[in-house]
Design a protein around this motif. Structure first.
Motif, mmCIF file in Angstrom:
data_model
loop_
_atom_site.group_PDB
_atom_site.id
_atom_site.type_symbol
_atom_site.label_atom_id
_atom_site.label_comp_id
_atom_site.label_asym_id
_atom_site.label_seq_id
_atom_site.Cartn_x
_atom_site.Cartn_y
_atom_site.Cartn_z
ATOM 1 N N ASP A 142 0.837 -1.210 0.000
ATOM 2 C CA ASP A 142 0.000 0.000 0.000
ATOM 3 C C ASP A 142 0.870 1.258 0.000
ATOM 4 O O ASP A 142 0.551 2.251 -0.677
ATOM 5 C CB ASP A 142 -0.916 0.009 1.226
ATOM 6 N N ASN A 143 1.956 1.227 0.769
ATOM 7 C CA ASN A 143 2.834 2.390 0.837
ATOM 8 C C ASN A 143 3.491 2.679 -0.509
ATOM 9 O O ASN A 143 3.677 3.843 -0.877
ATOM 10 C CB ASN A 143 3.904 2.175 1.912
ATOM 11 N N PHE A 144 3.843 1.623 -1.234
ATOM 12 C CA PHE A 144 4.399 1.841 -2.569
ATOM 13 C C PHE A 144 3.355 2.482 -3.488
ATOM 14 O O PHE A 144 3.675 3.393 -4.271
ATOM 15 C CB PHE A 144 4.886 0.504 -3.161
ATOM 16 N N ASP A 145 2.111 2.014 -3.402
ATOM 17 C CA ASP A 145 1.049 2.590 -4.234
ATOM 18 C C ASP A 145 0.836 4.071 -3.901
ATOM 19 O O ASP A 145 0.662 4.904 -4.799
ATOM 20 C CB ASP A 145 -0.261 1.828 -4.018
ATOM 21 N N LYS A 146 0.848 4.405 -2.613
ATOM 22 C CA LYS A 146 0.650 5.799 -2.204
ATOM 23 C C LYS A 146 1.840 6.665 -2.607
ATOM 24 O O LYS A 146 1.669 7.779 -3.109
ATOM 25 C CB LYS A 146 0.450 5.876 -0.687
ATOM 26 N N ALA A 147 3.047 6.143 -2.380
ATOM 27 C CA ALA A 147 4.249 6.918 -2.688
ATOM 28 C C ALA A 147 4.364 7.201 -4.182
ATOM 29 O O ALA A 147 4.877 8.252 -4.587
ATOM 30 C CB ALA A 147 5.491 6.175 -2.196
ATOM 31 N N ALA A 148 3.890 6.273 -4.999
ATOM 32 C CA ALA A 148 3.961 6.458 -6.448
ATOM 33 C C ALA A 148 3.112 7.630 -6.924
ATOM 34 O O ALA A 148 3.314 8.138 -8.033
ATOM 35 C CB ALA A 148 3.529 5.179 -7.158
ATOM 36 N N SER A 180 14.621 -7.315 0.087
ATOM 37 C CA SER A 180 14.579 -8.043 -1.175
ATOM 38 C C SER A 180 13.243 -7.820 -1.883
ATOM 39 O O SER A 180 13.199 -7.614 -3.108
ATOM 40 C CB SER A 180 14.804 -9.533 -0.922
ATOM 41 N N PHE A 181 12.153 -7.858 -1.123
ATOM 42 C CA PHE A 181 10.821 -7.675 -1.691
ATOM 43 C C PHE A 181 10.677 -6.275 -2.286
ATOM 44 O O PHE A 181 10.179 -6.096 -3.409
ATOM 45 C CB PHE A 181 9.779 -7.910 -0.598
ATOM 46 N N ALA A 182 11.135 -5.260 -1.537
ATOM 47 C CA ALA A 182 11.028 -3.879 -2.011
ATOM 48 C C ALA A 182 11.836 -3.679 -3.295
ATOM 49 O O ALA A 182 11.391 -2.990 -4.227
ATOM 50 C CB ALA A 182 11.502 -2.916 -0.929
ATOM 51 N N SER A 183 13.004 -4.291 -3.352
ATOM 52 C CA SER A 183 13.836 -4.168 -4.563
ATOM 53 C C SER A 183 13.137 -4.786 -5.770
ATOM 54 O O SER A 183 13.212 -4.264 -6.885
ATOM 55 C CB SER A 183 15.193 -4.836 -4.337
ATOM 56 N N SER A 184 12.437 -5.893 -5.542
ATOM 57 C CA SER A 184 11.741 -6.554 -6.650
ATOM 58 C C SER A 184 10.531 -5.755 -7.123
ATOM 59 O O SER A 184 10.079 -5.926 -8.260
ATOM 60 C CB SER A 184 11.286 -7.959 -6.220
ATOM 61 N N LEU A 185 10.008 -4.872 -6.279
ATOM 62 C CA LEU A 185 8.846 -4.068 -6.654
ATOM 63 C C LEU A 185 9.215 -2.889 -7.545
ATOM 64 O O LEU A 185 8.344 -2.339 -8.238
ATOM 65 C CB LEU A 185 8.144 -3.528 -5.399
ATOM 66 N N LEU A 186 10.467 -2.482 -7.528
ATOM 67 C CA LEU A 186 10.857 -1.260 -8.223
ATOM 68 C C LEU A 186 10.558 -1.320 -9.716
ATOM 69 O O LEU A 186 10.230 -0.295 -10.328
ATOM 70 C CB LEU A 186 12.350 -0.989 -7.996
ATOM 71 N N GLY A 187 10.656 -2.493 -10.323
ATOM 72 C CA GLY A 187 10.349 -2.615 -11.747
ATOM 73 C C GLY A 187 8.903 -2.331 -12.071
ATOM 74 O O GLY A 187 8.569 -1.996 -13.220
ATOM 75 N N LYS A 188 8.017 -2.457 -11.072
ATOM 76 C CA LYS A 188 6.593 -2.203 -11.284
ATOM 77 C C LYS A 188 6.225 -0.748 -10.976
ATOM 78 O O LYS A 188 5.107 -0.332 -11.229
ATOM 79 C CB LYS A 188 5.756 -3.134 -10.392
ATOM 80 N N TYR A 189 7.151 0.000 -10.395
ATOM 81 C CA TYR A 189 6.912 1.401 -10.042
ATOM 82 C C TYR A 189 8.035 2.242 -10.649
ATOM 83 O O TYR A 189 9.028 2.565 -9.985
ATOM 84 C CB TYR A 189 6.884 1.582 -8.523
ATOM 85 N N PRO A 190 7.917 2.617 -11.922
ATOM 86 C CA PRO A 190 9.011 3.303 -12.607
ATOM 87 C C PRO A 190 9.407 4.642 -11.996
ATOM 88 O O PRO A 190 10.527 5.095 -12.198
ATOM 89 C CB PRO A 190 8.484 3.467 -14.038
ATOM 90 N N ASN A 191 8.501 5.295 -11.267
ATOM 91 C CA ASN A 191 8.843 6.591 -10.684
ATOM 92 C C ASN A 191 9.395 6.466 -9.257
ATOM 93 O O ASN A 191 9.581 7.472 -8.571
ATOM 94 C CB ASN A 191 7.624 7.527 -10.694
ATOM 95 N N ILE A 192 9.656 5.228 -8.789
ATOM 96 C CA ILE A 192 10.314 5.026 -7.498
ATOM 97 C C ILE A 192 11.655 4.353 -7.765
ATOM 98 O O ILE A 192 11.718 3.302 -8.403
ATOM 99 C CB ILE A 192 9.461 4.153 -6.556
ATOM 100 N N THR A 193 12.719 4.950 -7.281
ATOM 101 C CA THR A 193 14.058 4.407 -7.495
ATOM 102 C C THR A 193 14.553 3.683 -6.260
ATOM 103 O O THR A 193 13.968 3.808 -5.165
ATOM 104 C CB THR A 193 15.053 5.523 -7.846
ATOM 105 N N PHE A 194 15.639 2.937 -6.420
ATOM 106 C CA PHE A 194 16.233 2.221 -5.293
ATOM 107 C C PHE A 194 16.624 3.199 -4.183
ATOM 108 O O PHE A 194 16.455 2.903 -2.993
ATOM 109 C CB PHE A 194 17.464 1.451 -5.774
#
Length: 457
Positions: A142-148, A180-194
């Motif tokens: 959810d936080n990734f969705d909001k941050a995006a 590890s999970f967060a790193s794998s999500l980055l490909g699905k959220y192009p506007n969030i970087t490592f």
């Protein structure tokens, strides 16, 4: 027929009941197990559940499905009167009632041990239950969705900051798995970087993972640093009000996900509500043969095992001479407990518990792990295989093993599922939003009221 009452359906309780069904002859004893949850949680899988590598339901074992001849009561034991061989069962629905017994087995496990730090009780989450692991996973997604949807700034940083408190096995595993999970999500959220994601682990001691050697723990620190994770050693949490984690170093880490793994304690509800002897750390005093009591005095008809008990470690490897609270001991104690109870019912002598630690194995995210047994240490992919192999085999029942292994196989080809179901906590939100409701009654007009009064005269 003798009545055996098992308090708690965790590792030790489940294995005691499971093995009693195999060792007891038909009609030899009646076994009852009481637990507020209808399942046993395989806790070593919680970090992988939080990281989406294991389906939540696959890491729990249904008591009713796998305990064929055991009576299951869903409720809490809120009092044990061993002097009168009775216990108080408090169900979620209905009035408390008394359950009598001839033999009682206390395997109520442990709960997260916290300190009165401002904000922790209100803002942090533990990692002792399957519900907590699922909530952690859903909140990160959810936080990734909001941050995006937000521009760079403090609120975005807060959503993408994870803080784990406690550098033991549970803390390191969930910390590394989530990284590890967060790193794998980055490909699905192009506007969030490592660089936008921030992971911090807080440990009060000068090292992590005391179960492994110092060189092995230092390797883990270096590996985490290479993956962009920050470990704060010799650091304490002073506060977490409104999600602002204040450290003893003076640093403040605003975070929307604070995970507390800094210790456990014996289930206080069961321990404080019983008349069984308790040692200084709040655990039930237990002999090496798993009977409650001391070397000099035995409490007849009372047994204990697992995290709620203080069992002497005859191998000499335990902290303070006692078995440490982990799954390795709880499972083996539960198996021996079933044999010892059966032996006593048949007029035989129980055997003492002896188990030398086989080592420690931890998963550090996909394809990475660490294994320590004596002076032998494995790191990286080989250790990760050892981790999955050990826990895959240790998962009770073939039905559960198959589900876990099948899930791993599917994820190998399909990847982890990244759907958040946090809305399941409020499943009626759509129905409530659009449900038709009766219109409120219209207020009575003054003219109509005067007319009615005149007519009444």
């Amino acid at each position: 027929m003798p009545k055996i009452l098992i308090v708690g359906g965790g590792y030790a309780g489940f294995y005691t009941a499971w093995k009693l069904e195999k060792t007891l002859r038909k009609g030899e004893a009646e076994v009852t197990i009481v637990d507020p949850l209808p399942y046993m949680t395989y806790q070593p899988f919680l970090p992988e559940v939080a990281a989406g590598s294991i389906e939540a339901r696959h890491s729990v074992v249904s008591l009713r499905r796998h305990l064929k001849r055991t009576r299951i009561l869903t409720g809490k034991i809120t009092g044990i009167d061993h002097a009168n061989r009775s216990a108080t069962v408090t169900p979620d629905v209905g009035e408390p009632f008394t359950e009598t017994y001839d033999q009682i087995v206390v395997t109520a496990g442990a709960v997260s041990r916290t300190f009165p730090i401002p904000g922790i009780a209100d803002n942090a989450i533990g990692l002792k239950t399957i519900e907590e692991a699922v909530a952690i996973r859903d909140q990160l997604l959810d936080n990734f969705d909001k941050a995006a949807m937000l521009p760079a700034g403090p609120e975005r940083d807060r959503l993408l900051t994870v803080v784990v408190v406690g550098g033991g096995f549970a803390g390191i595993e969930v910390f590394a798995e989530l990284r590890s999970f967060a790193s794998s999500l980055l490909g699905k959220y192009p506007n969030i970087t490592f660089e936008d994601t921030h992971f911090h682990l807080i440990e009060a001691m000068g090292r992590i993972m005391p179960e492994v050697s110092l060189p092995t723990s230092e390797w883990v620190l270096k590996d985490l640093a290479k993956r962009g994770a920050h470990v704060h050693l010799d650091t304490q949490v002073k506060g977490a009000i409104d999600g602002n984690v204040e450290l003893s170093t003076g640093e403040t880490l605003p975070s929307d996900l604070i995970i507390w793994t800094a210790g456990v304690m014996a289930n206080p509800t069961v321990v404080r509500g019983s008349d069984l002897p308790v040692e200084e750390r709040g655990r039930i005093r237990t002999r090496a043969d798993l009977r409650v009591g001391t070397d000099e005095e035995i409490v007849e008809g009372a047994w204990a095992a697992g995290d709620v008990s203080a069992v002497p470690d005859l191998s000499g490897g335990g902290v303070g001479g006692m078995c440490v609270p982990n799954a390795q001991h709880a499972v083996r104690q539960g198996k021996l407990l079933a044999k010892n109870i059966t032996a006593v019912l048949r007029g035989e002598e129980p055997k003492e518990y002896f188990h030398k630690n086989l080592g420690a194995v931890a998963g550090l995210g996909l394809y990475n792990g660490v294994f320590q047994s004596g002076k032998i240490a494995l790191k990286g992919f080989v250790a990760w295989l050892a981790h999955r192999g050990y826990h895959g085999l240790a998962m009770p029942t073939w039905e559960r093993k198959f589900r876990v292994l099948w899930g791993w196989w599917n994820n190998l080809w399909l990847g982890r599922d990244i759907v958040s179901l946090s809305s399941v906590q409020n499943p009626r939100y759509v129905f409530e939003e659009f449900a038709a409701r009766p219109r409120p009654a219209e207020p009575e007009k003054k003219g109509d009221a005067d007319t009615e009064k005149a007519a009444a005269r």
